[in-house]
Write a protein that holds these residues in place. Structure first.
Motif, mmCIF file in Angstrom:
data_model
loop_
_atom_site.group_PDB
_atom_site.id
_atom_site.type_symbol
_atom_site.label_atom_id
_atom_site.label_comp_id
_atom_site.label_asym_id
_atom_site.label_seq_id
_atom_site.Cartn_x
_atom_site.Cartn_y
_atom_site.Cartn_z
ATOM 1 N N ASP A 190 81.244 38.382 -13.035
ATOM 2 C CA ASP A 190 81.357 37.098 -12.562
ATOM 3 C C ASP A 190 81.934 35.839 -13.713
ATOM 4 O O ASP A 190 81.248 35.495 -14.311
ATOM 5 N N VAL A 191 83.232 35.906 -13.856
ATOM 6 C CA VAL A 191 83.658 35.178 -15.063
ATOM 7 C C VAL A 191 84.009 33.777 -14.544
ATOM 8 O O VAL A 191 85.264 33.656 -14.112
ATOM 9 N N ILE A 192 83.069 32.968 -14.639
ATOM 10 C CA ILE A 192 83.425 31.436 -14.422
ATOM 11 C C ILE A 192 83.791 30.422 -15.643
ATOM 12 O O ILE A 192 82.862 30.440 -16.681
ATOM 13 N N PHE B 157 90.548 36.653 -6.516
ATOM 14 C CA PHE B 157 89.177 37.188 -6.869
ATOM 15 C C PHE B 157 88.207 36.185 -6.683
ATOM 16 O O PHE B 157 86.978 36.617 -6.877
ATOM 17 N N LYS B 158 88.453 35.002 -6.282
ATOM 18 C CA LYS B 158 87.327 33.765 -6.317
ATOM 19 C C LYS B 158 86.477 34.316 -5.335
ATOM 20 O O LYS B 158 85.320 33.755 -5.470
ATOM 21 N N ASP B 159 86.752 34.669 -4.226
ATOM 22 C CA ASP B 159 85.801 34.720 -2.999
ATOM 23 C C ASP B 159 84.769 36.153 -3.700
ATOM 24 O O ASP B 159 83.723 35.917 -3.139
ATOM 25 N N ARG B 160 85.149 36.913 -4.378
ATOM 26 C CA ARG B 160 84.374 37.999 -4.988
ATOM 27 C C ARG B 160 83.175 37.233 -5.654
ATOM 28 O O ARG B 160 82.034 37.577 -5.545
ATOM 29 N N VAL B 161 83.643 36.230 -6.255
ATOM 30 C CA VAL B 161 82.459 35.595 -7.305
ATOM 31 C C VAL B 161 81.736 34.641 -6.465
ATOM 32 O O VAL B 161 80.546 34.779 -6.499
ATOM 33 N N LEU B 162 82.285 34.224 -5.322
ATOM 34 C CA LEU B 162 81.553 33.307 -4.453
ATOM 35 C C LEU B 162 80.529 34.111 -3.559
ATOM 36 O O LEU B 162 79.303 33.742 -3.327
#
Lengths: 592, 174
Positions: free
Chosen positions: A167-169, A245-250
């Motif tokens: 998760d690359v934030i 892919f932000k929902d993947r991280v969320l």
């Protein structure tokens, strides 16, 4: 591969035809394909016409209705994967394994093909092996995968490092820096009451993060007021737009906030049941989500009388998709939830009045639900202070392509394209595709534009193309994507996406003429104006934008002739020459 | 100024088709007499003329399944000012294109014990193609076959100098 126990399978799914996609997923996972026998058995047991079950099995890309390899390798074929060298890696794996692209090896052990974007654009190139995602592919990792396959090791026993998803934030704001505890939003909602919770949401001005930007509070209120004995909340975690892919991280880091948002929605609109529709590519999130749901049941955050609140029962069920972009469209998603082919419904009526099983249904994007949970705790005014007047709050961007730091960035709404390019270290960008292939292509002249609903609307994807890229290759990739993902229901999209693909392919192969471009543009406008759903309306946007903003990219590949055949005529006679043994003058054709 | 009195020259051919479109043309019944007052047929199955001279209009039925089809189509394109793809096969490949799922080598070897290799026989293409894959097409007249009334409408429009338009009842029915 292990034969599936059909009786047990049916019992686990309560003989419920709405769970057909889930049942087929299990058959596919256990047996590697969905055989005609299984289709007949399921149809008989569920009391469905056989054609209905076969139609569903044939619709979703991850269901194989003819045998595939025991190891089914599907390379993610997004433009970002290609930019990171996925084509050469795929060829390498094919060569190592001795299997042709798209073919099943003679011993049936392996097949290698491509699939649409798997949502690992910030850590690509990526592939799926029997549904399990592997990112950051390199020659060494490809060789390791080939060895695992040749050793016939079960995928579960492959080195776990292969399956690590990061998760690359890179930047946090309201959402990603939230420290809310599970249930906190729910307690706030109970304290406020259902009506006041809805009022706060309306006050926040929150607009749907899935792209269309409909006011979330209005959606909830419409579902609350719609007549019907029961209501539903659906979390749209289909995230199929290539480059997002932000929902993947969320979902992996902020899952309790998502579930809080769903439960608050259930409380506000009077629903007892919620669904998470998770894209099949995110199989690795299935176990964590199931575990989180179990933990919440234990903590009384789900179930009867949630947190002791008398009369509010809420349950959440996880559904997995099976490889279909169009299922991200809310009415297609509902069809899929009901166990059918993911074909968008005619709207109106909208899901808020006639959704899942014909009942009022709120379908919200993952990020929308998280934002709703935050609004419930902090109030609408707090949220509306951020972002712009017409687009309050923040936006989580999925940044990939040619930049130093791909990953997830949360910024207030209204950020300019250039600001995001600077943040991720993108130098010399010649273009940015905002919101995926269905979105907007922007050149440097537009980098001052704002990422907000009133200017450049986005569902979160931000794909950067450096100055060395040929944007026509991007259009080729997008055209193939849409032709593959068209659901086939309406003619303008079903036929149009394929014709557009052929036209752009011909241009890319330097067999195109000015006239071909003209015809392709006319076709694109026809698709945009006459398709049944948003997929068809936007499936040609990439080519129209390329023509408008980067015309020389197209022109320089055109042949100068007025007309050229779209295929190599002499080559087309080669098979017949081979079997007849002929090579005379009549056995050949000139190109013009 | 009056319209030119000269009869328009029209050629027709059937490539990989079934002659159904030509039959549909004949289905205009007695209107064919009126048509023949206005046009003169050049190469056509109706005249048995073998090669096409300069024409105003070429009607092409059928798609491309072999080398000869390509030669005929190119002759039509060269000679006809306006070329029309008539019917489903010319426009999309149609029924003959069903073989596109098969390998043409296997088709030939499974049908013939010894595959004939006489140079007089046109070689089949590996796939059946719509005609606009090989030459520029000016109009498409859809249908399997296009109804006689659609052909009539097209021809009368064309002869009168109007941009042909089929409209309701001939191309859409809802």
């Amino acid at each position: 591969m292990q034969a599936v126990d059909v009786k047990g399978l049916l019992e686990r799914h309560r003989h419920d035809p709405t769970r057909l996609v889930q049942m087929l997923r299990e058959v596919q996972a256990a047996e590697g394909w969905i055989s005609p026998t299984r289709i007949t058995e399921l149809a008989g047991a569920l009391g469905l016409p056989r054609a209905r079950v076969e139609g569903v099995a044939g619709f979703y890309a991850f269901f194989a209705t003819t045998p595939v390899g025991a190891y089914r390798v599907l390379f993610s074929d997004n433009i970002t994967d290609r930019m990171l060298g996925s084509v050469a890696l795929r060829e390498r794996l094919c060569a190592k394994l001795g299997v042709g692209p798209g073919e099943v090896r003679a011993d049936a052990r392996v097949s290698v093909a491509v699939t649409s974007c798997t949502g690992l654009c910030d850590q690509g190139p990526a592939l799926l092996v029997n549904g399990h995602a592997i990112g950051r592919l390199t020659d060494a990792r490809i060789d390791l995968i080939a060895r695992c396959i040749e050793a016939q090791a079960p995928v579960e026993a492959w080195p776990p490092e292969l399956f690590r998803i990061d998760d690359v934030i890179h930047r946090k704001d309201l959402i990603l820096s939230s420290s809310l505890r599970p249930g906190e939003a729910l307690r706030a909602a109970f304290a406020r009451g259902a009506d006041a919770t809805l009022e706060e949401l309306l006050r926040s001005g929150l607009r749907g993060r899935g792209g269309a930007g409909f006011t979330t509070g209005e959606k909830w209120r419409a579902a609350k007021l719609a007549p019907g004995p029961t209501r539903f909340v659906v979390c749209n975690a289909d995230e199929g737009e290539p480059g997002t892919f932000k929902d993947r991280v969320l979902l992996s880091r902020y899952l309790d906030l998502v579930l809080d948002g769903m439960t608050v929605c259930g409380f506000a609109i009077g629903a007892q049941k919620g669904f998470i529709y998770l894209r099949g590519e995110y199989l690795f999130l299935q176990a964590p989500i199931e575990a989180a749901l179990a933990a919440r049941r234990k903590a009384h955050l789900l179930g009867r009388d949630v947190l002791g609140h008398r009369g509010f029962d809420f349950e959440v069920e996880l559904h997995l998709g099976a490889g279909s972009y169009v299922c991200g469209e809310e009415s297609a998603l509902i069809e899929s939830l009901e166990g059918k082919r993911g074909i968008p419904r005619s709207r109106p009526p909208y899901p808020v009045t006639h959704g899942y099983l014909g009942q009022p249904t709120v379908v919200n994007n993952v990020e929308t639900l998280v934002a709703a949970a935050l609004v419930t705790v902090n109030g609408g005014a707090w949220f509306a202070k951020h972002g712009t007047a017409k687009s309050p709050g923040t936006r989580v961007h999925s940044v990939s392509g040619d930049c130093a730091r791909p990953g997830v960035y949360e910024f207030p709404m209204g950020l300019t394209v250039q600001e995001l390019l600077d943040a991720c270290g993108a130098k010399n960008a010649q273009a940015v595709q905002v919101s995926g292939p269905s979105g907007t292509l922007l050149g440097p002249a537009e980098f001052r534009r704002k990422l907000a609903f009133e200017d450049v609307a986005t569902a979160g994807a931000f794909t950067i193309f450096g100055e060395t890229r040929d944007l026509l290759d991007v259009s080729v990739n997008f055209a193939h994507f849409f032709a593959h993902e068209s659901c086939g229901f309406c003619t303008p999209c079903r036929v149009g996406t394929t014709l557009l693909k052929k036209s752009i392919d011909a241009i890319a192969a330097e067999r195109g003429t000015r006239r071909d471009v003209k015809v392709a543009l006319r076709l694109a406008v026809l698709m945009r104006d006459t398709s049944h759903c948003a997929l068809g309306h936007t499936a040609c946007a990439h080519f129209l934008a390329l023509h408008e903003k980067f015309k020389p990219t197209i022109d320089r590949r055109l042949s100068s002739l007025e007309f050229l055949p779209t295929f190599d005529l002499d080559e087309a006679l080669a098979p017949a020459r081979e079997v007849t043994g002929r090579d005379d003058g009549q056995a050949h054709l000139e190109d013009t | 100024m009056s319209a030119p009195k000269r009869k328009l020259k029209v050629a027709t051919t059937s490539l990989a088709g079934c002659f159904g479109c030509h039959m549909s043309l004949l289905d205009i019944d007695e209107r064919i007499l009126k048509l023949l007052e206005l046009v003169e047929l050049d190469r056509s199955p109706l005249t048995d003329i073998k090669h096409c001279g300069p024409c105003d209009l070429g009607l092409v039925e059928g798609g491309l399944c072999n080398a000869e089809n390509v030669h005929v189509l190119r002759e039509f394109r060269k000679q006809c000012k306006v070329l029309v793809a008539v019917g489903a096969c010319a426009i999309n490949g149609g029924l003959p294109a069903q073989r596109n799922h098969l390998d043409v080598r296997e088709c030939l070897t499974s049908v013939y014990r010894t595959v004939p290799n006489d140079p007089e026989l046109p070689l089949p293409l590996d796939h059946v193609h719509p005609i606009n894959d090989v030459v520029r097409i000016d109009y498409s007249l859809p249908g399997c076959p296009p109804p006689a009334d659609a052909l009539w409408q097209f021809l009368t429009d064309f002869i009168a100098g109007r941009t042909p338009s089929l409209g309701h009842g001939l191309i859409h029915y809802d």
